[in-house]
Scaffold this active site. Structure first.
Site, short mmCIF file in Angstrom:
data_model
loop_
_atom_site.label_atom_id
_atom_site.label_comp_id
_atom_site.label_asym_id
_atom_site.label_seq_id
_atom_site.Cartn_x
_atom_site.Cartn_y
_atom_site.Cartn_z
CD GLU A 47 -1.38 -2.31 2.13
OE1 GLU A 47 -2.16 -2.89 2.88
OE2 GLU A 47 -0.16 -2.62 2.02
NE ARG A 83 22.34 -26.19 -8.42
CZ ARG A 83 21.85 -26.93 -7.45
NH1 ARG A 83 21.75 -26.42 -6.23
NH2 ARG A 83 21.44 -28.16 -7.67
CB SER A 105 18.52 -38.89 15.11
OG SER A 105 17.28 -38.67 14.50
N GLY A 113 14.81 -38.70 1.13
CA GLY A 113 14.58 -40.06 0.66
C GLY A 113 13.31 -40.65 1.23
#
Length: 370
Positions: free
Chosen positions: A59, A214, A232, A297
């Protein structure tokens, strides 16, 4: 046509939506917003969009462009004007001070700091307020911001590439390249608009990804999303490529040792020795992440899916078969048809020789016993 809106309202709001998209990759953690000023004769006077947090809102950019010509105009703005002091002043006050006669908005701001107060301030000052207009299109601009403001978690997309028989890699782990260059280039747009990219330590150890934006279309020095590795036991090697790239990398771990490896270390609660993904998602929201891209994965992708944390799937399907010994798309052990994850396909299009599917997870329906 949106109920109560004129054809002109929708034309100008669509223009405001198009302007908002110019901030698609840069506004985080703020929403993408566009604004158009139209005079009483129906002529375009000025327009603006929000580019970056800390800079002027849509705005204000439009008002600055219009100058004195803003007086008496109608402002079409995709998101309710703010009414609080943050890094910048309230847009509602700026519109009132400029002499705007009418504000047409796309949707109310879900931010609890705004949420109707901006519209109320405009009405109290005698500004006519109408809306919402093209609300579905406007909501599509900011799925992550809306979800973070209303539920406390980001919008999470999971990107996967597979063969036509639903396989992601050979049994040996070989996976370069399932899809073609056009599909891999298409991934760049999803990275660029994301606030964070999440991957797993297995992917880092196997592929050593950079997880950066990239593509030159985003400029010579594009904003780099936060990179998050779910690790972990803190096995990431100090020479991992994503630790040396521009931008910030964070390691989400349950390990107690905190080596200096050029990354933020996030100590996370664990579930059965693995990072609590729900806690990780809350952490991302606290960091101001609106949209998160999971590039992982089948094990981590399956864990996100089983935890009910994926909102949208981006699946690239290549016209090839990898065979029954190859690795699956998700680690998702299901036994019965009733357990199947239902999807709503939003878009299917060809990308080079491959196909891209955009799908949302359909909420589970309660089972009816008869």
């Amino acid at each position: 046509m949106t109920r109560g809106a004129t054809a002109g309202d929708e034309i100008w709001m669509q223009r405001a939506c198009d302007l908002a998209l110019r901030g698609l990759t840069t506004t985080t953690p703020n929403p993408r917003v566009g604004c158009v000023l139209v005079n009483a004769a129906g002529d375009l006077v000025a327009e603006g969009f929000h580019r970056k947090a800390g800079e002027a809102h849509a705005e204000v950019n439009a008002l600055n462009q219009a100058g004195e010509a803003a007086r008496g105009c109608t402002a079409y703005v995709t998101l309710e004007p703010c009414n609080h002091h943050g890094r910048t002043g309230p847009c509602s006050e700026a519109l009132i001070a400029a002499g705007i006669a009418q504000v047409v908005y796309g949707m109310e701001d879900p931010n609890p700091l705004v949420s109707g107060e901006g519209l109320a301030r405009l009405r109290a000052a005698g500004v006519m307020v109408r809306g919402p207009v093209l609300e579905n299109q406007v909501r599509a601009l900011n799925p992550g911001f809306i979800q973070r403001m209303t539920t406390g978690r980001p919008w999470i997309r999971c990107k996967l590439a597979m063969s036509l028989d639903g396989r992601t890699a050979m049994a040996s782990g070989e996976s370069f390249w399932i899809t073609g260059e056009p599909a891999r280039a298409d991934v760049q747009q999803w990275r660029a608009r994301s606030c964070a990219i999440v991957t797993g330590i297995t992917s880092v150890l196997k592929d050593d990804p950079a997880l950066t934006v990239r593509d030159p279309v985003f400029g010579e020095d594009p904003r780099q999303p936060l990179r998050v590795v779910v690790d972990s036991r803190l096995r990431i090697p100090p020479e991992a490529r994503l630790l040396r790239m521009a931008g910030t990398t964070a390691i989400a771990t349950c390990a107690f040792n905190r080596p200096q490896i050029g990354a933020e270390i996030w100590g996370m609660p664990s579930i059965a020795g693995a990072v609590d993904l729900t806690a990780l998602v809350r952490k991302l929201a606290e960091r101001g992440c609106n949209e998160v891209l999971v590039e992982a994965g089948p094990t981590l992708a399956g864990s996100f899916l089983r935890a009910g944390l994926i909102d949208e799937l981006i699946i690239y399907a290549a016209p090839k078969l990898l065979g029954s010994n190859a690795r699956p798309l998700f680690d998702l052990p299901l036994s019965f048809m009733a357990e199947a994850v239902q999807l709503e396909i939003d878009d299917v299009r060809r990308i080079g020789e491959d196909w891209r599917f955009l799908a949302r997870i359909r909420p589970a329906q309660p089972q009816t016993l008869v």
